[in-house]
Design a protein around this motif. Structure first.
Motif, PDB file in Angstrom:
ATOM      1  N   ILE A   1       0.876  -1.180   0.000  1.00 18.43           N
ATOM      2  CA  ILE A   1       0.000   0.000   0.000  1.00 18.43           C
ATOM      3  C   ILE A   1       0.910   1.226   0.000  1.00 18.43           C
ATOM      4  N   ASP A   2       0.799   2.036  -1.038  1.00 19.87           N
ATOM      5  CA  ASP A   2       1.821   3.043  -1.320  1.00 19.87           C
ATOM      6  C   ASP A   2       1.344   4.464  -1.010  1.00 19.87           C
ATOM      7  N   PHE A   3       1.864   5.017   0.089  1.00 15.91           N
ATOM      8  CA  PHE A   3       1.617   6.409   0.453  1.00 15.91           C
ATOM      9  C   PHE A   3       2.846   7.271   0.138  1.00 15.91           C
ATOM     10  N   GLY A   4       3.720   6.783  -0.731  1.00 20.62           N
ATOM     11  CA  GLY A   4       4.998   7.445  -0.941  1.00 20.62           C
ATOM     12  C   GLY A   4       4.918   8.727  -1.744  1.00 20.62           C
ATOM     13  N   MET A   5       4.682   8.620  -3.035  1.00 20.88           N
ATOM     14  CA  MET A   5       4.729   9.792  -3.904  1.00 20.88           C
ATOM     15  C   MET A   5       3.397  10.537  -3.902  1.00 20.88           C
ATOM     16  N   GLY A   6       3.451  11.854  -3.887  1.00 19.63           N
ATOM     17  CA  GLY A   6       2.243  12.671  -3.926  1.00 19.63           C
ATOM     18  C   GLY A   6       1.686  12.779  -5.330  1.00 19.63           C
ATOM     19  N   ASN A   7       1.275  11.640  -5.865  1.00 23.16           N
ATOM     20  CA  ASN A   7       0.810  11.554  -7.253  1.00 23.16           C
ATOM     21  C   ASN A   7      -0.695  11.309  -7.254  1.00 23.16           C
ATOM     22  N   PRO A   8      -1.524  12.328  -7.543  1.00 21.45           N
ATOM     23  CA  PRO A   8      -2.978  12.145  -7.499  1.00 21.45           C
ATOM     24  C   PRO A   8      -3.422  10.911  -8.284  1.00 21.45           C
ATOM     25  N   ASP A   9      -4.291  10.106  -7.653  1.00 23.84           N
ATOM     26  CA  ASP A   9      -4.683   8.823  -8.234  1.00 23.84           C
ATOM     27  C   ASP A   9      -5.976   8.892  -9.045  1.00 23.84           C
TER      28      ASP A   9
ATOM     29  N   ARG B   1       6.446  11.019   5.821  1.00 27.97           N
ATOM     30  CA  ARG B   1       5.327  11.656   5.113  1.00 27.97           C
ATOM     31  C   ARG B   1       4.434  10.592   4.472  1.00 27.97           C
ATOM     32  N   PHE B   2       3.146  10.733   4.716  1.00 22.16           N
ATOM     33  CA  PHE B   2       2.134   9.940   4.023  1.00 22.16           C
ATOM     34  C   PHE B   2       1.489  10.834   2.959  1.00 22.16           C
ATOM     35  N   ALA B   3       1.395  10.360   1.718  1.00 25.88           N
ATOM     36  CA  ALA B   3       0.613  11.040   0.697  1.00 25.88           C
ATOM     37  C   ALA B   3      -0.773  10.404   0.666  1.00 25.88           C
ATOM     38  N   LEU B   4      -1.815  11.229   0.587  1.00 20.63           N
ATOM     39  CA  LEU B   4      -3.195  10.745   0.665  1.00 20.63           C
ATOM     40  C   LEU B   4      -3.670  10.247  -0.698  1.00 20.63           C
ATOM     41  N   VAL B   5      -2.986   9.243  -1.223  1.00 22.49           N
ATOM     42  CA  VAL B   5      -3.255   8.771  -2.579  1.00 22.49           C
ATOM     43  C   VAL B   5      -3.831   7.355  -2.613  1.00 22.49           C
ATOM     44  N   GLU B   6      -4.174   6.823  -1.452  1.00 22.00           N
ATOM     45  CA  GLU B   6      -4.858   5.534  -1.388  1.00 22.00           C
ATOM     46  C   GLU B   6      -6.288   5.754  -0.904  1.00 22.00           C
ATOM     47  N   ASN B   7      -7.236   4.941  -1.409  1.00 20.10           N
ATOM     48  CA  ASN B   7      -8.631   5.118  -1.018  1.00 20.10           C
ATOM     49  C   ASN B   7      -8.852   4.674   0.433  1.00 20.10           C
TER      50      ASN B   7
END
Length: 376
Positions: free
Chosen positions: A20-28, A354-360
């Motif tokens: 489960i990837d919270f790494g990159m701030g890449n909008p999903d 840092r967690f990026a909020l890119v997982e549902n």
């Protein structure tokens, strides 16, 4: 350091592990249909396949001017005070090349997003780090750094709401920045990438809405986060005429601007996307609440950020001595969760991740169960 985490994540996935990837701030999420449809329509017209304008087509620069007036009641001359960029990273790095050089010193927060540091390095100037932590007033720290540095710093590069720390400011902060800049003949570059990703009634202020701001600096914006357009690479730099024109001249040598249909679709995004930006912000708010409430429930005490698509979390105390890289490795190996070690944003970030909020929400709850098994 960060490359090692990425390598380990890739290897785990190649072994069939569900990371489960919270790494990159890449909008999903996909770009809204009305923007995509405009891009397709414009692409079908042959005249849009030719070289474009390096500073951005006129209608896009006018849309940028209208956006500033509507959002912040700021007047921008679309011909002299705005230049379209290939995303914010290109704008910041080429602006640095245009205005900095060997022997120049630039005040930059630490921790901070990497391009804020490396744009200065690429321009062959020197970074003067200013701690951005909860323990010290940032602007006071900037003044101290200015006074102890020789030659005196030429510019201050800031970013609020801030990546990665999620720190937020009010308009009064920018008033103090303008005062400091005028008194010391310092240029200001403000990165407003997360203008629209704000929660709980907080509204991120614009540096340019401050009286006198255009006398000393510019503001950078990107469509990546507000309109789910990260891969489109559209941004702009607005404000001080001399700084904008320096970037415009440099870009005139380097590129012919982005593919014109992308610029045409960006006009539609800016003119018609206010509701979309609110919906996207609400999506991140829901994800923030699920992540923060879940972490607190399992004993990892974190506060809800007021803005950005990130959570900046202090490493739980019993793991803090490991540092952010080893802790991130532990999370990847044992919890099957990828996060970004804080040291990747500067030494002051080493006690955080840092967690990026890119997982549902479903995947986020799954991640919390995995993390609980490690930290409990």
């Amino acid at each position: 350091m960060l490359a090692e985490i990425t390598r380990l994540k890739t290897e785990a996935r190649q072994r069939g592990e569900d990371i489960i990837d919270f790494g990159m701030g890449n909008p999903d999420q996909p770009t809204p249909d009305f923007i995509v449809k405009k891009m397709i329509e414009a692409t079908q017209k042959g005249q849009n396949h030719r070289y474009s304008a390096s500073k951005g087509i006129k209608k896009l620069r006018y849309a940028i001017s209208d956006w500033y007036k509507r959002r912040y009641d700021v007047t921008i001359d679309p011909d002299q005070e705005a230049v379209v960029t290939i995303g914010s990273k290109e704008g910041i790095s080429h602006l640095a090349l245009a205005i900095f050089g060997l022997g120049d010193n630039v005040l930059v927060p630490t921790p901070t997003y990497s391009i804020h540091t490396y744009a200065v390095v690429i321009a062959n100037a020197d970074v003067i780090s200013v701690p951005l932590t909860s323990e010290q007033d940032f602007l006071e720290a900037a003044k101290e750094a200015y006074n102890r540095t020789w030659p005196r710093p030429k510019a201050l590069l800031i970013n609020f709401p801030h990546n990665p720390t999620t720190a937020c400011v009010d308009q009064g902060f920018f008033e103090k920045v303008v005062k400091f800049a005028k008194e010391n003949e310092v240029m200001v570059i403000h990165d407003l990438a997360y203008a629209d990703i704000a929660f709980d009634g907080y509204k991120a202020p614009s540096f340019l809405a401050t009286p006198g701001a255009k006398d000393v600096g510019v503001e950078v914006f990107t469509l990546s986060k507000s309109y789910n357009m990260p891969g489109w690479r559209v941004g702009f730099v607005c404000g001080n005429r001399q700084m904008v024109q320096a970037l415009t001249h440099l870009k005139g040598y380097l590129d012919y601007g982005m593919f014109q249909p992308i610029q045409i679709a960006s006009i539609i995004a800016l003119n018609q996307g206010d509701d979309v930006a609110k919906e996207i912000s609400e999506l991140y708010r829901v994800r923030r609440d699920v992540l923060v409430e879940g972490l607190n429930r399992i004993g990892w005490h974190v506060e809800k950020p007021k803005a950005t698509m990130f959570l900046w979390a202090q490493i739980p105390e019993k793991f803090r001595a490991m540092g952010s890289i080893e802790f991130s490795k532990l999370m990847l190996k044992e919890a099957k969760v990828a996060i970004t070690p804080g040291i990747g944003f500067g030494m002051e970030g080493n006690g955080h991740v840092r967690f990026a909020l890119v997982e549902n929400e479903h995947r986020t709850r799954q991640a919390i169960r995995g993390i609980k098994g490690v930290i409990s």
